[in-house]
Design a protein around this motif. Structure first.
Motif, PDB file in Angstrom:
ATOM      1  N   ASN A  55       0.838  -1.205   0.000  1.00 43.96           N
ATOM      2  CA  ASN A  55       0.000   0.000   0.000  1.00 43.96           C
ATOM      3  C   ASN A  55       0.872   1.255   0.000  1.00 43.96           C
ATOM      4  O   ASN A  55       1.763   1.400   0.837  1.00 43.96           O
ATOM      5  N   HIS A  58      -3.123   5.217   2.859  1.00 44.97           N
ATOM      6  CA  HIS A  58      -4.236   4.542   3.519  1.00 44.97           C
ATOM      7  C   HIS A  58      -5.594   4.698   2.835  1.00 44.97           C
ATOM      8  O   HIS A  58      -6.538   4.006   3.187  1.00 44.97           O
ATOM      9  N   THR A  63      -6.662   0.601  -0.494  1.00 44.68           N
ATOM     10  CA  THR A  63      -6.528  -0.447   0.531  1.00 44.68           C
ATOM     11  C   THR A  63      -7.810  -1.262   0.726  1.00 44.68           C
ATOM     12  O   THR A  63      -7.824  -2.178   1.544  1.00 44.68           O
ATOM     13  N   ASN A  66      -7.542  -5.019   0.911  1.00 47.26           N
ATOM     14  CA  ASN A  66      -6.549  -5.637   1.804  1.00 47.26           C
ATOM     15  C   ASN A  66      -7.100  -6.828   2.586  1.00 47.26           C
ATOM     16  O   ASN A  66      -6.555  -7.936   2.530  1.00 47.26           O
ATOM     17  N   ILE A  87      -3.729   1.728   8.006  1.00 50.23           N
ATOM     18  CA  ILE A  87      -3.564   0.751   6.919  1.00 50.23           C
ATOM     19  C   ILE A  87      -4.259  -0.544   7.347  1.00 50.23           C
ATOM     20  O   ILE A  87      -3.776  -1.239   8.246  1.00 50.23           O
TER      21      ILE A  87
END
Ligand code: ZN
Ligand code: FE
Length: 256
Positions: A55, A58, A63, A66, A87
Protein backbone atom coordinates in the motif's frame (compact mmCIF):
# COMPACT_ATOMS: atom_id res chain seq x y z
CA UNK A 1 17.76 -11.70 -12.31
CA UNK A 2 14.76 -11.97 -14.64
CA UNK A 3 12.58 -8.88 -15.02
CA UNK A 4 9.40 -8.76 -13.01
CA UNK A 5 6.09 -9.21 -14.78
CA UNK A 6 3.75 -6.30 -14.07
CA UNK A 7 0.02 -6.47 -14.86
CA UNK A 8 -2.46 -3.59 -14.66
CA UNK A 9 -5.69 -4.37 -12.84
CA UNK A 10 -8.38 -1.71 -13.40
CA UNK A 11 -10.49 -1.23 -10.24
CA UNK A 12 -13.50 0.94 -9.35
CA UNK A 13 -14.02 3.68 -11.95
CA UNK A 14 -10.48 4.93 -12.57
CA UNK A 15 -8.09 3.21 -10.14
CA UNK A 16 -5.27 0.86 -11.06
CA UNK A 17 -3.99 -1.91 -8.87
CA UNK A 18 -0.89 -3.73 -10.17
CA UNK A 19 0.19 -7.35 -9.92
CA UNK A 20 3.96 -7.71 -9.63
CA UNK A 21 5.17 -11.26 -10.26
CA UNK A 22 8.66 -12.65 -9.81
CA UNK A 23 8.91 -15.74 -11.98
CA UNK A 24 12.09 -16.96 -10.24
CA UNK A 25 10.77 -17.03 -6.68
CA UNK A 26 7.05 -17.32 -7.40
CA UNK A 27 6.40 -14.28 -5.22
CA UNK A 28 3.49 -12.11 -6.30
CA UNK A 29 2.49 -8.74 -4.89
CA UNK A 30 -0.47 -6.51 -5.56
CA UNK A 31 0.02 -2.76 -5.25
CA UNK A 32 -2.92 -0.70 -3.92
CA UNK A 33 -5.84 -3.14 -4.29
CA UNK A 34 -8.99 -1.00 -4.26
CA UNK A 35 -11.16 -4.09 -4.16
CA UNK A 36 -10.76 -7.86 -3.99
CA UNK A 37 -12.70 -9.21 -6.98
CA UNK A 38 -10.76 -7.81 -9.97
CA UNK A 39 -7.46 -8.64 -8.25
CA UNK A 40 -8.54 -12.24 -7.59
CA UNK A 41 -9.71 -12.57 -11.19
CA UNK A 42 -6.36 -11.31 -12.52
CA UNK A 43 -4.45 -13.69 -10.22
CA UNK A 44 -6.53 -16.61 -11.43
CA UNK A 45 -6.11 -15.65 -15.08
CA UNK A 46 -2.32 -15.68 -14.74
CA UNK A 47 -2.18 -18.64 -12.36
CA UNK A 48 -0.27 -16.64 -9.73
CA UNK A 49 -0.52 -16.95 -5.94
CA UNK A 50 -0.66 -13.71 -4.00
CA UNK A 51 2.04 -13.40 -1.33
CA UNK A 52 2.15 -9.66 -0.57
CA UNK A 53 -0.09 -6.59 -0.59
CA UNK A 54 1.74 -3.25 -0.92
CA UNK A 55 0.00 0.00 0.00
CA UNK A 56 1.28 3.47 -0.93
CA UNK A 57 -1.17 5.21 1.42
CA UNK A 58 -4.24 4.54 3.52
CA UNK A 59 -7.07 5.84 1.30
CA UNK A 60 -9.84 3.28 0.85
CA UNK A 61 -9.50 3.25 -2.93
CA UNK A 62 -5.96 1.89 -2.41
CA UNK A 63 -6.53 -0.45 0.53
CA UNK A 64 -10.18 -1.55 0.21
CA UNK A 65 -9.16 -5.04 -0.91
CA UNK A 66 -6.55 -5.64 1.80
CA UNK A 67 -8.62 -7.56 4.32
CA UNK A 68 -10.46 -9.82 1.87
CA UNK A 69 -7.32 -10.63 -0.13
CA UNK A 70 -5.36 -11.36 3.04
CA UNK A 71 -8.09 -13.63 4.31
CA UNK A 72 -8.30 -15.48 1.00
CA UNK A 73 -4.57 -15.92 0.37
CA UNK A 74 -2.67 -15.28 3.61
CA UNK A 75 -0.71 -12.53 1.86
CA UNK A 76 1.27 -10.15 4.07
CA UNK A 77 0.24 -6.49 4.04
CA UNK A 78 3.10 -3.99 3.65
CA UNK A 79 2.63 -0.25 4.09
CA UNK A 80 3.98 2.95 5.62
CA UNK A 81 5.23 2.04 9.10
CA UNK A 82 4.34 5.40 10.59
CA UNK A 83 0.68 5.06 9.57
CA UNK A 84 -0.07 1.56 10.85
CA UNK A 85 -3.36 2.55 12.46
CA UNK A 86 -4.80 3.65 9.11
CA UNK A 87 -3.56 0.75 6.92
CA UNK A 88 -6.13 -2.07 7.13
CA UNK A 89 -4.65 -5.44 8.23
CA UNK A 90 -1.03 -4.21 8.03
CA UNK A 91 1.70 -6.76 8.89
CA UNK A 92 4.95 -5.07 7.87
CA UNK A 93 5.67 -1.36 8.27
CA UNK A 94 8.33 0.09 5.96
CA UNK A 95 10.16 3.42 5.61
CA UNK A 96 13.19 4.89 3.88
CA UNK A 97 15.30 3.59 6.76
CA UNK A 98 13.60 0.17 6.67
CA UNK A 99 13.11 -0.82 3.02
CA UNK A 100 11.24 -3.94 1.99
CA UNK A 101 13.23 -7.06 1.24
CA UNK A 102 11.20 -9.10 -1.23
CA UNK A 103 12.76 -12.42 -2.22
CA UNK A 104 16.03 -11.58 -3.95
CA UNK A 105 15.19 -7.87 -4.28
CA UNK A 106 15.52 -4.87 -2.06
CA UNK A 107 12.50 -2.66 -2.75
CA UNK A 108 13.39 0.98 -2.10
CA UNK A 109 10.86 3.04 -0.16
CA UNK A 110 10.60 6.78 -0.78
CA UNK A 111 8.76 8.89 1.77
CA UNK A 112 6.74 11.35 -0.30
CA UNK A 113 4.20 13.05 2.00
CA UNK A 114 1.56 15.70 1.19
CA UNK A 115 -1.34 13.81 -0.41
CA UNK A 116 -1.32 12.02 2.95
CA UNK A 117 1.23 12.58 5.69
CA UNK A 118 2.77 9.13 5.32
CA UNK A 119 2.45 8.45 1.59
CA UNK A 120 5.29 6.29 0.20
CA UNK A 121 6.48 5.07 -3.19
CA UNK A 122 7.89 1.59 -3.86
CA UNK A 123 10.87 1.59 -6.22
CA UNK A 124 12.14 -1.58 -7.93
CA UNK A 125 15.45 -0.16 -9.19
CA UNK A 126 16.70 -3.15 -11.21
CA UNK A 127 13.32 -3.55 -12.87
CA UNK A 128 12.92 0.17 -13.61
CA UNK A 129 9.49 0.34 -12.01
CA UNK A 130 8.22 2.82 -9.43
CA UNK A 131 4.76 2.75 -7.85
CA UNK A 132 3.84 6.32 -6.99
CA UNK A 133 0.25 5.99 -5.75
CA UNK A 134 -1.55 9.33 -5.62
CA UNK A 135 1.57 11.52 -5.41
CA UNK A 136 2.82 11.51 -9.01
CA UNK A 137 0.34 10.84 -11.83
CA UNK A 138 0.97 10.90 -15.56
CA UNK A 139 1.11 14.68 -16.18
CA UNK A 140 -0.41 15.27 -12.74
CA UNK A 141 0.05 15.14 -8.99
CA UNK A 142 -2.23 14.29 -6.09
CA UNK A 143 -4.28 16.73 -4.09
CA UNK A 144 -2.71 18.12 -0.93
CA UNK A 145 -4.97 16.59 1.72
CA UNK A 146 -2.42 16.38 4.56
CA UNK A 147 0.48 18.55 3.48
CA UNK A 148 1.62 21.91 2.18
CA UNK A 149 2.75 22.89 -1.31
CA UNK A 150 6.33 23.01 -0.01
CA UNK A 151 5.99 19.43 1.27
CA UNK A 152 4.61 18.20 -2.07
CA UNK A 153 7.27 20.04 -4.04
CA UNK A 154 9.89 18.31 -1.92
CA UNK A 155 8.22 14.93 -2.48
CA UNK A 156 8.04 15.46 -6.24
CA UNK A 157 11.66 16.64 -6.27
CA UNK A 158 12.62 13.38 -4.56
CA UNK A 159 10.82 11.41 -7.28
CA UNK A 160 12.61 13.50 -9.92
CA UNK A 161 15.89 11.94 -8.78
CA UNK A 162 14.72 8.68 -10.37
CA UNK A 163 16.34 7.95 -13.76
CA UNK A 164 14.55 8.93 -16.98
CA UNK A 165 13.91 5.30 -17.93
CA UNK A 166 12.19 4.53 -14.61
CA UNK A 167 8.64 3.44 -15.44
CA UNK A 168 5.98 5.23 -13.41
CA UNK A 169 2.94 3.23 -12.28
CA UNK A 170 0.43 5.54 -10.60
CA UNK A 171 -2.86 5.06 -8.79
CA UNK A 172 -5.39 6.49 -11.25
CA UNK A 173 -6.17 6.92 -14.94
CA UNK A 174 -6.34 10.72 -14.85
CA UNK A 175 -3.97 11.24 -17.76
CA UNK A 176 -6.31 12.83 -20.31
CA UNK A 177 -7.77 15.45 -17.97
CA UNK A 178 -4.26 16.12 -16.63
CA UNK A 179 -3.01 16.70 -20.18
CA UNK A 180 -5.89 19.05 -20.98
CA UNK A 181 -4.98 21.09 -17.92
CA UNK A 182 -1.24 20.97 -18.68
CA UNK A 183 -1.63 22.63 -22.09
CA UNK A 184 -3.39 25.59 -20.44
CA UNK A 185 -0.29 26.45 -18.39
CA UNK A 186 2.35 25.51 -21.01
CA UNK A 187 0.71 25.79 -24.44
CA UNK A 188 4.02 26.06 -26.33
CA UNK A 189 5.49 22.79 -25.01
CA UNK A 190 5.88 20.60 -28.13
CA UNK A 191 6.45 17.38 -26.18
CA UNK A 192 3.26 18.08 -24.25
CA UNK A 193 1.23 18.78 -27.39
CA UNK A 194 2.41 15.49 -28.90
CA UNK A 195 1.66 13.59 -25.72
CA UNK A 196 -1.86 15.04 -25.49
CA UNK A 197 -2.54 13.72 -29.01
CA UNK A 198 -1.15 10.29 -28.09
CA UNK A 199 -3.24 10.14 -24.93
CA UNK A 200 -6.42 11.16 -26.77
CA UNK A 201 -5.86 8.30 -29.24
CA UNK A 202 -5.09 5.79 -26.49
CA UNK A 203 -8.13 6.75 -24.40
CA UNK A 204 -10.43 6.78 -27.45
CA UNK A 205 -9.52 3.09 -27.80
CA UNK A 206 -10.23 2.56 -24.09
CA UNK A 207 -6.62 1.58 -23.41
CA UNK A 208 -4.57 2.56 -20.34
CA UNK A 209 -1.96 5.33 -20.58
CA UNK A 210 0.14 3.74 -17.84
CA UNK A 211 3.04 3.20 -17.35
CA UNK A 212 4.66 6.51 -18.04
CA UNK A 213 8.34 7.12 -17.37
CA UNK A 214 10.28 9.76 -15.50
CA UNK A 215 11.89 11.22 -18.63
CA UNK A 216 8.59 12.03 -20.29
CA UNK A 217 7.12 13.27 -17.00
CA UNK A 218 9.99 15.74 -16.61
CA UNK A 219 9.25 17.02 -20.12
CA UNK A 220 5.46 17.24 -19.89
CA UNK A 221 4.19 17.21 -16.29
CA UNK A 222 3.51 20.83 -15.24
CA UNK A 223 3.85 19.88 -11.56
CA UNK A 224 7.50 18.93 -12.19
CA UNK A 225 8.22 22.00 -14.30
CA UNK A 226 8.29 24.90 -11.86
CA UNK A 227 11.44 26.13 -13.60
CA UNK A 228 9.76 26.35 -17.04
CA UNK A 229 10.01 29.97 -18.30
CA UNK A 230 6.73 29.56 -20.19
CA UNK A 231 4.80 28.31 -17.14
CA UNK A 232 6.23 31.14 -15.04
CA UNK A 233 5.22 33.67 -17.68
CA UNK A 234 1.68 32.27 -18.05
CA UNK A 235 1.24 32.40 -14.26
CA UNK A 236 2.85 35.84 -13.95
CA UNK A 237 5.43 34.39 -11.54
CA UNK A 238 8.70 34.99 -13.39
CA UNK A 239 10.70 35.69 -10.23
CA UNK A 240 8.93 33.40 -7.75
CA UNK A 241 10.43 30.37 -6.00
CA UNK A 242 9.87 26.89 -7.46
CA UNK A 243 7.61 26.12 -4.51
CA UNK A 244 5.42 29.15 -5.21
CA UNK A 245 5.17 28.27 -8.90
CA UNK A 246 4.24 24.70 -8.00
CA UNK A 247 1.64 25.96 -5.51
CA UNK A 248 0.00 28.15 -8.15
CA UNK A 249 -0.10 25.30 -10.70
CA UNK A 250 -1.72 23.08 -8.05
CA UNK A 251 -4.20 25.85 -7.16
CA UNK A 252 -5.21 26.28 -10.80
CA UNK A 253 -5.65 22.56 -11.28
CA UNK A 254 -7.91 22.46 -8.21
CA UNK A 255 -10.16 24.96 -9.98
CA UNK A 256 -9.82 23.56 -13.53
ZN1 ZN B 1 -5.41 8.90 -2.33
FE1 FE C 1 -6.66 7.40 -4.95
Amino acid sequence: MAMLEIVLVPCLSDNYAYLVHDRETGLCAVVDPSEEAPVSAALQKHGWTLTHILNTHHHWDHTGGNAALKEKTGAKVVGPGNDRERIPAIDIGVSEAAPFVWGTRKVRVLEIPAHTKSHIAFVFDEDKAAFTGDTLFAMGCGRLFEGTPAMMWQSLSKLMTLPDDMRIYCGHEYTLSNARFAVTVEPGNKALQARLKDVETTRAKGEPTIPSNMGIEKQTNPFLRANSPEIRKVLGLEDASDTDVFAEVRHRKDNF
